[in-house]
Design a protein around this motif. Structure first.
Motif, PDB file in Angstrom:
ATOM      1  N   MET A 160       3.067  -0.039   1.770  1.00 15.13           N
ATOM      2  CA  MET A 160       4.246  -0.790   2.202  1.00 15.13           C
ATOM      3  C   MET A 160       4.609  -1.966   1.303  1.00 15.13           C
ATOM      4  O   MET A 160       5.731  -2.430   1.313  1.00 15.13           O
ATOM      5  CB  MET A 160       4.108  -1.278   3.654  1.00 15.13           C
ATOM      6  N   ARG A 161       3.657  -2.470   0.536  1.00 16.64           N
ATOM      7  CA  ARG A 161       3.952  -3.596  -0.354  1.00 16.64           C
ATOM      8  C   ARG A 161       3.260  -3.378  -1.696  1.00 16.64           C
ATOM      9  O   ARG A 161       2.134  -2.905  -1.750  1.00 16.64           O
ATOM     10  CB  ARG A 161       3.430  -4.908   0.240  1.00 16.64           C
ATOM     11  N   THR A 162       3.952  -3.743  -2.767  1.00 16.00           N
ATOM     12  CA  THR A 162       3.307  -3.839  -4.064  1.00 16.00           C
ATOM     13  C   THR A 162       2.934  -5.292  -4.297  1.00 16.00           C
ATOM     14  O   THR A 162       3.412  -6.194  -3.602  1.00 16.00           O
ATOM     15  CB  THR A 162       4.237  -3.341  -5.180  1.00 16.00           C
ATOM     16  N   SER A 163       2.066  -5.526  -5.264  1.00 14.51           N
ATOM     17  CA  SER A 163       1.596  -6.888  -5.515  1.00 14.51           C
ATOM     18  C   SER A 163       1.348  -7.063  -7.002  1.00 14.51           C
ATOM     19  O   SER A 163       0.757  -6.182  -7.648  1.00 14.51           O
ATOM     20  CB  SER A 163       0.311  -7.158  -4.727  1.00 14.51           C
ATOM     21  N   SER A 164       1.778  -8.201  -7.546  1.00 14.92           N
ATOM     22  CA  SER A 164       1.674  -8.429  -8.981  1.00 14.92           C
ATOM     23  C   SER A 164       0.234  -8.568  -9.440  1.00 14.92           C
ATOM     24  O   SER A 164      -0.066  -8.358 -10.617  1.00 14.92           O
ATOM     25  CB  SER A 164       2.458  -9.699  -9.357  1.00 14.92           C
ATOM     26  N   ASP A 165      -0.684  -8.916  -8.530  1.00 19.15           N
ATOM     27  CA  ASP A 165      -2.068  -9.158  -8.941  1.00 19.15           C
ATOM     28  C   ASP A 165      -2.958  -7.926  -8.824  1.00 19.15           C
ATOM     29  O   ASP A 165      -4.123  -7.973  -9.222  1.00 19.15           O
ATOM     30  CB  ASP A 165      -2.668 -10.303  -8.122  1.00 19.15           C
ATOM     31  N   LEU A 166      -2.424  -6.827  -8.277  1.00 15.74           N
ATOM     32  CA  LEU A 166      -3.213  -5.602  -8.136  1.00 15.74           C
ATOM     33  C   LEU A 166      -2.482  -4.443  -8.809  1.00 15.74           C
ATOM     34  O   LEU A 166      -1.441  -4.004  -8.334  1.00 15.74           O
ATOM     35  CB  LEU A 166      -3.451  -5.276  -6.660  1.00 15.74           C
ATOM     36  N   LYS A 167      -3.003  -3.966  -9.898  1.00 17.45           N
ATOM     37  CA  LYS A 167      -2.422  -2.823 -10.600  1.00 17.45           C
ATOM     38  C   LYS A 167      -2.990  -1.549  -9.975  1.00 17.45           C
ATOM     39  O   LYS A 167      -3.937  -0.952 -10.482  1.00 17.45           O
ATOM     40  CB  LYS A 167      -2.729  -2.894 -12.095  1.00 17.45           C
ATOM     41  N   ALA A 168      -2.432  -1.174  -8.848  1.00 19.01           N
ATOM     42  CA  ALA A 168      -2.984  -0.068  -8.068  1.00 19.01           C
ATOM     43  C   ALA A 168      -1.888   0.911  -7.703  1.00 19.01           C
ATOM     44  O   ALA A 168      -0.695   0.609  -7.791  1.00 19.01           O
ATOM     45  CB  ALA A 168      -3.658  -0.612  -6.802  1.00 19.01           C
ATOM     46  N   ASP A 169      -2.303   2.098  -7.271  1.00 18.94           N
ATOM     47  CA  ASP A 169      -1.351   3.050  -6.704  1.00 18.94           C
ATOM     48  C   ASP A 169      -0.724   2.435  -5.453  1.00 18.94           C
ATOM     49  O   ASP A 169      -1.316   1.562  -4.807  1.00 18.94           O
ATOM     50  CB  ASP A 169      -2.057   4.347  -6.319  1.00 18.94           C
ATOM     51  N   ALA A 170       0.464   2.896  -5.097  1.00 18.65           N
ATOM     52  CA  ALA A 170       1.139   2.354  -3.922  1.00 18.65           C
ATOM     53  C   ALA A 170       1.990   3.423  -3.252  1.00 18.65           C
ATOM     54  O   ALA A 170       2.580   4.273  -3.919  1.00 18.65           O
ATOM     55  CB  ALA A 170       2.018   1.158  -4.309  1.00 18.65           C
ATOM     56  N   VAL A 171       2.022   3.350  -1.926  1.00 21.45           N
ATOM     57  CA  VAL A 171       2.913   4.186  -1.120  1.00 21.45           C
ATOM     58  C   VAL A 171       3.804   3.235  -0.334  1.00 21.45           C
ATOM     59  O   VAL A 171       3.316   2.435   0.472  1.00 21.45           O
ATOM     60  CB  VAL A 171       2.141   5.103  -0.156  1.00 21.45           C
TER      61      VAL A 171
END
Length: 372
Positions: A160-171
């Motif tokens: 539900m949220r992306t974040s600048s500090d975590l370079k991770a997969d996202a849905v």
């Protein structure tokens, strides 16, 4: 008086693999093969081991076994607010997909607090989970925790949220498009002065819904009025405060960026003696089965909650198994549900007025980077 030593002797010690081997009159190796189902054993020996396991109520040490294999078949999930009705169905999607793949789920609730979120992330790492699903609280993670996550090599999938500090997969869901469609509908109904109760603009989905609101106004050739926009925090109290501030300004309609803030705004309207949709139109983000039981029935943007959880698990399992290398951003589509609160029944227009829908500019996706 009984001594402490005598009490200790009576403490029940759970059976171990050696106890099962003695009971079944087989080797420890044979018990291990039967329990782990990783070899061939004669039917006779297998029945003896299974009978001993059942008689002694033996439970294998799954964690110890997992540590040897560098896997525990557990997934951790951290959500912001388990009281929010958005999350139960999302978690159900996670659990169903995980169980189907043979994984168990550990659920943590951060209460939208970064400190609590970090404590739970550290706890999940200490439990040796194979992967983590994270619905991020506002604010960046500490440098020490980011290093801990990187060193552990435990994959993380954001939901539900992306974040600048975590370079991770996202849905995520296409929140900008969902907001655009809802506000565009308010415009088509005939509302001209439209207010917004936004989510926190410091988080990606709050900003996306704000962008969709602005684009819909521009597409309808309407002015963006700063004094008709109030930033909330996705909780009831902020919706209530926003309602007390916005409704006296008599907007034609209000778009509220989530359901809980809508509850707060409607509470404020009730206290002020205002009625929806007679005094103002209303559209909200997210839909629930019980909303059709209330009047007026809410016009909402439905989010695919179950699919978010299930899809996040699918991506996480691909990471765990090494099948996925490139970072993924999956966007699921929202769906506009039109009901009475928007005021369409009170603002029927003839074919000439309805031409607004034909003149409206189409939605154009934002060029902002997907991962912020």
């Amino acid at each position: 008086m009984k001594s402490k030593g005598s009490r200790k002797k009576k403490l029940h010690k759970p059976p171990n693999i050696h106890d099962v081997a003695r009971q079944a009159r087989v080797s420890v190796f044979t018990v291990s093969v039967v329990v782990n189902k990783n070899g061939n054993v004669s039917p006779t020996l297998r029945r003896r081991v299974e009978a001993a396991v059942q008689k002694l109520n033996y439970r294998p040490n799954l964690l110890a076994r997992g540590l040897v294999k560098h896997e525990t078949h557990t997934i951790g999930i951290v959500v912001r607010d388990i009281v929010n009705p958005f999350f139960p169905l999302l978690v159900r999607g996670v659990e169903d997909a995980a169980r189907k793949a043979g994984y168990s789920v550990l659920l943590c609730n951060s209460d939208d607090q970064r400190e609590k979120e970090e404590q739970y992330l550290e706890l999940l790492l200490s439990k040796c989970v194979d992967g983590i699903l994270l619905n991020k609280a506002p604010g960046n993670l500490s440098l020490s925790l980011r290093r801990l996550l990187a060193d552990s090599k435990v994959p993380v999938v954001l939901m539900m949220r992306t974040s600048s500090d975590l370079k991770a997969d996202a849905v995520v869901t296409d929140d900008e498009k969902g907001a655009f469609e809802a506000v565009s509908h308010l415009v088509r109904v005939g509302h001209r002065l439209i207010a917004l109760v936004s989510g926190p603009l410091s988080v990606s989905n709050g900003k996306a819904r704000w962008r969709g609101f602005r684009k819909a106004l521009e597409a309808g050739d309407l002015q963006y009025e700063r004094d008709l926009v109030i930033e909330g925090d996705y909780h009831i109290d902020s919706g209530y405060s926003a309602g007390l501030s916005l409704l006296p300004r008599r907007p034609d309609a209000v778009f509220v960026a989530n359901y809980l803030m809508t509850v707060g705004l409607m509470k404020a309207a009730d206290e002020m003696g205002l009625r929806c949709p007679e005094d103002f139109g209303l559209a909200s983000f997210d839909d629930y089965p019980w909303l059709s039981c209330f009047r007026p029935r809410l016009t909402t943007v439905e989010l695919p909650k179950y699919e978010i959880g299930a899809t996040a698990v699918q991506i996480l399992l691909e990471r765990i198994s090494g099948k996925r290398n490139r970072r993924a951003l999956v966007k699921l589509m929202p769906e506009l549900h039109i009901r009475e609160s928007c005021g369409f029944m009170l603002r029927k227009r003839d074919s000439k007025e309805d031409s607004l829908a034909r003149q409206e500019k189409p939605y154009a996706a934002s060029t902002a980077p997907e991962f912020q």
